[in-house]
Design an enzyme around this catalytic site. Structure first.
Site, PDB file in Angstrom:
ATOM      1  N   GLU A 166       0.828  -1.168  -0.085  1.00  0.00           N
ATOM      2  CA  GLU A 166      -0.139   0.057  -0.082  1.00  0.00           C
ATOM      3  C   GLU A 166       0.866   1.426  -0.024  1.00  0.00           C
ATOM      4  O   GLU A 166       0.888   2.005   1.198  1.00  0.00           O
ATOM      5  CB  GLU A 166      -0.972  -0.041   1.367  1.00  0.00           C
ATOM      6  CG  GLU A 166      -1.997  -1.212   1.265  1.00  0.00           C
ATOM      7  CD  GLU A 166      -3.095  -0.820   2.125  1.00  0.00           C
ATOM      8  OE1 GLU A 166      -2.904   0.057   2.945  1.00  0.00           O
ATOM      9  OE2 GLU A 166      -4.014  -1.845   1.920  1.00  0.00           O
ATOM     10  N   GLU A 356      -5.420  -8.854   0.938  1.00  0.00           N
ATOM     11  CA  GLU A 356      -6.009  -8.516   2.154  1.00  0.00           C
ATOM     12  C   GLU A 356      -7.640  -7.942   2.103  1.00  0.00           C
ATOM     13  O   GLU A 356      -8.160  -7.192   0.936  1.00  0.00           O
ATOM     14  CB  GLU A 356      -5.637  -7.231   2.884  1.00  0.00           C
ATOM     15  CG  GLU A 356      -4.269  -7.314   3.612  1.00  0.00           C
ATOM     16  CD  GLU A 356      -3.897  -5.893   4.246  1.00  0.00           C
ATOM     17  OE1 GLU A 356      -4.502  -5.027   4.458  1.00  0.00           O
ATOM     18  OE2 GLU A 356      -2.534  -5.704   4.352  1.00  0.00           O
TER      19      GLU A 356
END
Ligand SMILES: CO[C@H](O)c1c[n+]2c([nH]1)[C@H](O)[C@@H](O)[C@H](O)[C@H]2CO
Length: 451
Positions: A166, A356
């Site tokens: 991220e 995720e």
């Protein structure tokens, strides 16, 4: 494929990250990270919580691996703490740090669980932050050295490598909003960090490809969300396009098209943020082919035009759908739509791993000693059905990593938000299976969504 069924060989996993679960922050030579510094800074984390102990996974990893084996997962996504390997971020390596991950990987392989290793999940060595951190180009080169060090010593046992987790969150929350470590509020630092994070990915990728015989697959993980206008005002639609441009396209375009999105470059230039033209050889390196794209999905973003907001002229608004304990809407259809968009606009036939997906709810141990979490079971079921539909439509999703194996340190929220399918009693470090863990075990066993 009938809805809710998954292809043979689909990779079922759970995910965690070093700073969120390991604890032992000053043990066996580990150096300080920016999250050690940030969490110990008053006012930054809920009730002053820190990752000093967390889930004590550093000492309890064998028992945690046994829990994973009981779940029946085929893979485990975890991150290596850079400060355990290079306490100063560079220079002298710390053999005891590497040894911990060797023992963890051996324990996983003994139970037939595939290690999926994230090289960076936000815990930059503090010593590198003091030399400029991600806003400083040299950090990208130190990351490549760290990555190469691990490739040379662990690649035989690691089939999947993820360079960055991220970059959007690291760049924006860490350098623009200041909600995450290192807690800066400087848009230009944020844009420099974003580029250097992508550059670090490119340099690690080069090190992997050029470093002799490599055995695994390498990719990057992005947090991606559908961005929708809160109303049908064209200004709201323009605001949604801008947030899509920063949240999604600012990273997807360089990785898959070799350039930053021109509409956003123009937007920021118009604000007096003339982003330096990145060297073309760097953009080419960033766009070098990867073996898979990791996608972290939680919800959608709903936005309205907000003329007074200086950077994006937009504000995020609360949507009407049911929400998790994080205040994020439960929007499984957004995951299917995201996967379809990725395939058509960016990834094509490139394999995708959902690295995720999960939800926080206010879990508690019931008088019967169990943890009943029907809302999490429903969230997971609906999102897995969305993945199954995307696969049926031809999106090459090869695996799903549930966030998270166990409750852990949820960054600025500390331990107040529980994402695990295993409940953690942080006073005793006991792990208690939630109903969602029993359910997920049955999903894995059936290779299909079950009731
Ligand atoms: C908008 O959610 C982000 O994509 C996101 C959510 N999450 C993440 N990224 C991080 O990768 C994890 O470390 C967090 O624990 C997890 C839960 O908050």
């Amino acid at each position: 494929m009938t809805e809710g069924r998954f292809p043979e060989g689909f990779l079922w996993g759970v995910a965690t990250a070093a700073y969120q679960i390991e604890g032992a922050v000053a043990e066996d030579g580990r150096g300080e990270s920016i999250w050690d510094r940030f969490s110990h800074t008053p006012g930054k984390v809920y009730q002053g919580h820190t990752g000093d102990v967390a889930c004590d996974h550093y000492h309890r990893y064998r028992a945690d691996v046994e829990e994973m084996a009981r779940l029946g997962v085929g893979a485990y996504r975890f991150s290596v703490a850079w400060p355990r390997i290079f306490p100063q971020g560079r220079g002298q390596a710390n053999p005891k740090g590497l040894d911990f991950y060797r023992r963890l990987i051996d324990a996983l392989r003994e139970r037939g669980i595939v290690p999926v290793v994230t090289l960076y999940h936000w815990d930059l060595p503090q010593a590198l932050q003091e030399r400029g951190g991600w806003a400083h180009r040299d950090t990208a080169y130190r990351f490549a050295d760290y990555a190469a060090y691990l490739f040379d010593r662990l690649d035989e046992a690691v089939p999947y490598w993820i360079t960055q987790n991220e970059p959007f969150v690291v760049a924006i929350l860490g350098h623009v909003t200041g909600e995450h470590a290192p807690g800066l509020q400087d848009p230009m630092a944020g844009f420099r960090a974003a580029h250097h994070l992508l550059l670090s990915h490119a340099l690690a990728l080069q090190a992997y490809r050029e470093g002799g015989r490599r055995h695994g697959r390498i990719g990057i993980t992005l947090n991606l969300s559908p961005v929708e206008p809160a109303g049908d005002d064209p200004e709201d639609e323009a605001a949604a396009r801008r947030l899509d441009g920063l949240l999604n396209r600012w990273f997807l375009d360089p990785l898959f098209r070799g350039a930053y999105p021109s509409d956003m470059v123009a937007h920021f230039a118009g604000l007096g943020l003339p982003l330096p033209e990145p060297p073309q050889e760097e953009m080419r390196a960033i766009a070098a082919p990867i073996d898979f794209l990791g996608v972290n999905y939680y919800s959608r973003q709903l936005v309205r035009h907000e003329p007074g907001e200086p950077l994006m002229a937009m504000r995020q608004v609360e949507g009407p759908l049911p929400k998790t304990a994080m205040g994020w809407e439960v929007y499984p259809e957004g995951l299917r739509r995201l996967l379809e968009r990725l395939r058509h606009e960016y990834t094509g036939e490139l394999p995708i791993l959902i690295t995720e997906n999960g939800a926080a709810f206010d879990d508690a141990v019931s008088p019967d000693g169990a943890v009943h979490d029907p809302a999490r079971v429903a969230y997971l079921r609906d999102h897995l059905l969305a993945v199954s539909r995307a696969i049926d439509d031809g999106v090459p999703v090869r695996g799903y990593f549930l966030w998270s194996l166990m409750d852990n340190f949820e960054w600025a929220h500390g331990y107040s938000k529980r994402f695990g399918v295993l409940y953690v009693d942080f006073d005793t470090q006991a792990r208690i299976w939630k109903d969602s863990a029993h359910w997920y075990r049955r999903v894995i066993e059936a290779n299909a969504v079950v009731d």
